[in-house]
Enzyme design. Structure first.
Site, short mmCIF file in Angstrom:
data_model
loop_
_atom_site.label_atom_id
_atom_site.label_comp_id
_atom_site.label_asym_id
_atom_site.label_seq_id
_atom_site.Cartn_x
_atom_site.Cartn_y
_atom_site.Cartn_z
N HIS A 159 42.66 33.25 47.41
CA HIS A 159 43.57 32.13 47.59
C HIS A 159 44.55 31.90 46.44
O HIS A 159 45.33 30.95 46.47
CB HIS A 159 42.77 30.84 47.83
CG HIS A 159 42.12 30.80 49.18
ND1 HIS A 159 40.97 31.51 49.49
CD2 HIS A 159 42.46 30.13 50.32
CE1 HIS A 159 40.64 31.28 50.74
NE2 HIS A 159 41.51 30.45 51.27
N GLU A 200 35.51 35.85 46.71
CA GLU A 200 36.46 34.86 46.20
C GLU A 200 36.05 33.48 46.67
O GLU A 200 35.43 33.33 47.71
CB GLU A 200 37.89 35.21 46.61
CG GLU A 200 38.16 35.22 48.09
CD GLU A 200 38.89 33.97 48.57
OE1 GLU A 200 39.21 33.10 47.74
OE2 GLU A 200 39.12 33.87 49.79
N SER A 213 40.33 34.49 53.82
CA SER A 213 39.83 33.13 53.95
C SER A 213 38.79 33.08 55.08
O SER A 213 37.89 33.90 55.12
CB SER A 213 41.00 32.16 54.19
OG SER A 213 40.58 30.82 54.05
#
Length: 338
Positions: A308, A241, A110
């Site tokens: 995620h 991502e 992240s």
């Protein structure tokens, strides 16, 4: 050349929050995570920022950077694992002392992927994109997540093989805690554009596109230096991502990467599963992958175990990888080559 840290048994984990800390309502999760890993022989050095959170950050930027710098230079700390990601890690980059970066692992994803990318591009030290600390609190680890220790305990010159997961988690079910943390209910299928079988090779780089795109044009995103001076123009395999971007924002981000030259000397692009990718006027993520493949004349793999929508494979920024996708299944073999 790429330098690889090594995770030894009984290592001391430094827990600092360069992005978001753990607020009062989640303190029990932090205790569960550290307690779980202590049972496996790990020791802990927990920084003050790990347990504070206000105004979308654990602490002011300079304080976060100072704690990270201190842990990085502390010879008693072997690996740094932040509790989780967040929103504003980018604020600390100008205060990071890159001369203090030593050969120890940093593991996370992240917002943490911004820090991982900056460090590998600037120093040539490999960094680990994978599980965060709070996702290691379960009584058991699923097979994919559990590989983080084996990957980080691979010695320079050796290799390690990981496989696509059997199942993934569609949604969090906080009201129904799982002994594995994740609720793995959906069958995993790695998908490809154009061909059923894809074989990629190259140096891995990537992370959360929401944040790593902001390195473009900064002193912390000098990809050309990394390509020429550190990996000597070996091809790059990107893994990306999407946390929160709708499809047009994702498309803008990929075009920006292309215009900045980030897809030069590239052998392919992989995209993680995403709960975002909200279509705009029928414009889907699959449309984007098809367009990108045609524009770059490169193979595209998507819905991989990254990001995620857990679980996720541990990808090492800087490692040389061979990725094979066939019949919806994937393998990632990473070689810890200098």
């Amino acid at each position: 050349m790429i330098t690889y840290p090594f995770l030894d048994k009984g290592a001391t984990i430094g827990v600092t929050a360069p992005s978001s800390g753990v607020g009062v309502e989640y303190q029990e999760l932090l205790k569960l995570s550290t307690g779980r890993l202590k049972k496996e022989g790990f020791q802990f050095s927990i920084g003050e920022t790990a347990s504070t959170q206000a105004k979308a950050k654990s602490a002011p930027a300079k304080i976060r950077a100072e704690e990270f710098n201190a842990m990085m230079s502390d010879e008693h700390i072997d690996i740094i694992i932040p509790p989780w990601g967040g929103e504003l890690l980018i604020e600390i980059l100008e205060y990071i002392d890159f001369d203090l970066i030593t050969n120890k692992w940093i593991l996370g994803y992240s917002d943490i992927s911004l820090l991982l990318m900056a460090i590998t591009l600037r120093t040539g030290i490999a960094t680990a994109h994978g599980t965060n600390l709070l996702d290691l609190r379960g009584k058991y680890f699923d097979e994919t997540t559990a590989q983080w220790q084996a990957v980080l305990s691979t010695r320079s010159g050796d290799s390690i093989l990981q496989h696509s997961s059997q199942k993934y988690q569609r949604e969090w079910q906080d009201a129904k805690p799982s002994p594995y943390v994740f609720h793995l209910t959906e069958s995993t299928v790695w998908r490809t554009v154009s061909t059923d079988t894809v074989h990629l090779q190259g140096r891995l780089l990537g992370g959360c596109i929401d944040v790593i795109r902001h390195l473009i044009g900064t002193p912390f995103g000098n990809l050309q230096y990394f390509q020429q001076q550190i990996i000597h123009n070996e091809p790059i395999v990107w893994y990306l991502e999407n946390c929160e971007l709708n499809t047009t924002d994702l498309r803008r981000s990929l075009v920006q990467m292309k215009l900045a030259g980030w897809f030069e000397h590239c052998s392919g692009v992989m995209f993680g599963r995403s709960a975002a990718n909200k279509p705009v006027e029928g414009y889907t993520a699959e449309d984007i992958y098809q367009e990108l493949s045609e524009e770059l004349q490169l193979p595209i793999i998507y819905d991989i175990d990254c990001g995620h929508v857990p679980p996720q494979i541990t990808f090492i920024n800087g490692a040389y990888a061979e990725i094979v996708v066939e019949a919806g299944k994937g393998t990632v073999k990473q070689y810890f080559r200098p």
